[in-house]
Design a protein around this motif. Structure first.
Motif, PDB file in Angstrom:
ATOM      1  N   VAL A 239      45.258  -0.457 -28.229  1.00  0.00           N
ATOM      2  CA  VAL A 239      45.569  -1.863 -28.293  1.00  0.00           C
ATOM      3  C   VAL A 239      45.631  -2.293 -29.943  1.00  0.00           C
ATOM      4  N   MET A 240      44.545  -2.245 -30.641  1.00  0.00           N
ATOM      5  CA  MET A 240      44.581  -2.560 -31.924  1.00  0.00           C
ATOM      6  C   MET A 240      45.950  -1.839 -32.594  1.00  0.00           C
ATOM      7  N   VAL A 241      46.277  -0.503 -32.392  1.00  0.00           N
ATOM      8  CA  VAL A 241      47.047   0.192 -33.037  1.00  0.00           C
ATOM      9  C   VAL A 241      48.522  -0.457 -32.749  1.00  0.00           C
TER      10      VAL A 241
ATOM     11  N   VAL B 272      42.332  -5.692 -35.539  1.00  0.00           N
ATOM     12  CA  VAL B 272      40.946  -4.998 -35.582  1.00  0.00           C
ATOM     13  C   VAL B 272      39.780  -6.198 -35.493  1.00  0.00           C
ATOM     14  N   ASP B 273      40.050  -7.488 -36.257  1.00  0.00           N
ATOM     15  CA  ASP B 273      38.928  -8.263 -36.088  1.00  0.00           C
ATOM     16  C   ASP B 273      39.111  -8.870 -34.647  1.00  0.00           C
ATOM     17  N   GLU B 274      40.118  -9.221 -34.027  1.00  0.00           N
ATOM     18  CA  GLU B 274      40.537  -9.618 -32.862  1.00  0.00           C
ATOM     19  C   GLU B 274      39.732  -8.823 -31.665  1.00  0.00           C
ATOM     20  N   ALA B 275      39.884  -7.406 -31.763  1.00  0.00           N
ATOM     21  CA  ALA B 275      39.347  -6.669 -30.987  1.00  0.00           C
ATOM     22  C   ALA B 275      37.797  -6.712 -31.070  1.00  0.00           C
TER      23      ALA B 275
ATOM     24  N   LEU C  34      36.514   2.611 -38.478  1.00  0.00           N
ATOM     25  CA  LEU C  34      36.637   1.225 -39.014  1.00  0.00           C
ATOM     26  C   LEU C  34      35.482   0.705 -39.771  1.00  0.00           C
ATOM     27  N   GLY C  35      34.293   1.588 -39.724  1.00  0.00           N
ATOM     28  CA  GLY C  35      33.175   1.203 -40.578  1.00  0.00           C
ATOM     29  C   GLY C  35      32.211  -0.194 -40.230  1.00  0.00           C
TER      30      GLY C  35
ATOM     31  N   ILE D 298      31.595  -7.790 -37.384  1.00  0.00           N
ATOM     32  CA  ILE D 298      32.104  -8.662 -36.750  1.00  0.00           C
ATOM     33  C   ILE D 298      32.070  -8.781 -35.549  1.00  0.00           C
ATOM     34  N   THR D 299      31.889  -7.675 -34.959  1.00  0.00           N
ATOM     35  CA  THR D 299      31.243  -7.339 -33.461  1.00  0.00           C
ATOM     36  C   THR D 299      29.996  -8.005 -33.171  1.00  0.00           C
TER      37      THR D 299
END
Ligand SMILES: [Zn+2]
Length: 307
Positions: free
Chosen positions: A197-199, A223-226, A255-256, A262-263
């Motif tokens: 989805v991110m990709v 990425v941030d939204e995921a 993604l480190g 953020i998660t």
């Protein structure tokens, strides 16, 4: 010292096998394509042949090694651990549903056999000897092209009735007009957090390319939204399960730290204060974690038989 375990892994594209030693290393490793389209029986026959090849190879390479005491299998699909039966597998493995895997492996190798879902095996390994080591109740989530995971309570896998637990990717996070999911429902966690989805949303060709940009410090809203969605989903699960630690594995490891932060921030915003100090840890084990978890499961089966 405990005896070695023959460990097997069935995925949609490849079969893997090896011998798990006392120190949790996997030796005499071998792989072969699954060729799932040939059907369940053909895949099982190929798996048994691969296991036999590994046993012969191990006997040759490690002549002093005792013969394995059990077989552990990590398999895709919903696995009824108590009976060692596949209750449901998707079209990725046609003919896999209904196979009594534990009984068939016991007959083929004349050893006790334990079978669990592959993501559950990964979870067990991370909880026992990976990032979750030292914690009693661990929720492990694997975020890759799909989202899966496992629940480890008091050091043992919780798999629910007939293996129905742990389908973390299908936790509903958006009940109204949620994105359609491969399971037939909508609004599942997977449809907001999976790497595919991110990709797709980022425009990059792969998670590797996206991760390269993201870890270099570039803004990547996909990425941030995921990560925010994942934090919400984990918060809901924490309220139900009360884990002592949460481990995040799968290809999102690329993604480190920033993704994890953020998660975690989103997790904290969506949980009651009691859960806010729950650590979110990156998975610590490598590619053999499925095999390792299958072996740990088989060892626990032997311990049960001893007691
Ligand atoms: Zn779903």
């Amino acid at each position: 010292m405990s005896e070695p375990i023959l460990v097997l892994d069935v995925g949609g594209t490849k079969l893997a096998a090896g011998i798990l030693l006392d120190d949790n290393t996997v030796v005499s490793r071998a792989e072969t394509p699954t060729l799932a389209e040939e059907g369940g029986e053909a895949v099982l026959a190929r798996l048994v042949a691969l296991g036999r090849r590994v046993l012969m190879q191990a006997a040759h390479e490690w002549p002093a090694l005792p013969t394995p005491a059990a077989v552990g299998l990590a398999s895709a699909g919903y696995i009824d651990q108590a009976h060692g039966v596949v209750r449901f597998a998707t079209d990725n493995l046609p003919g896999w549903t209904g196979l009594p895997l534990a009984a068939r492996l016991e007959a083929a190798f004349a050893l006790p056999a334990a079978v669990a879902n592959d993501a559950a095996c990964f979870a067990l390994a991370e909880a026992a000897v990976g990032a979750g080591r030292g914690y009693r109740h661990v929720l492990v989530v694997a975020v890759g092209t799909g989202v899966g995971g496992g629940i480890v309570i008091d050091g043992a896998l919780y798999s629910g009735w007939e293996g129905r637990a742990g389908a973390i990717g299908h936790l509903c996070v958006e009940p109204v007009n949620g994105r359609p999911c491969t399971c037939g429902l909508g609004g599942c966690l997977e449809t907001y957090t999976a790497t595919r989805v991110m990709v797709a949303e980022s425009g990059y060709p792969s998670i590797q390319a996206l991760a390269e940009s993201y870890t270099a410090g570039n803004e990547e809203p996909a990425v941030d939204e995921a990560a925010i969605w994942l934090g919400r989903g984990l918060a809901a699960l924490a309220h139900v399960l009360g884990p002592e630690a949460i481990v995040i594995g799968g290809s999102v490891g690329l993604l480190g730290e920033r993704y994890l932060q953020i998660t975690h921030q989103s997790f904290q915003e969506h949980t009651m204060p009691l859960h806010q100090m729950t650590p979110l840890l990156p998975a610590a084990l490598g590619a053999d974690s499925g095999l390792l978890g299958a072996g740990i499961l088989a060892r626990s089966l032997l311990q049960k038989e001893d007691s």
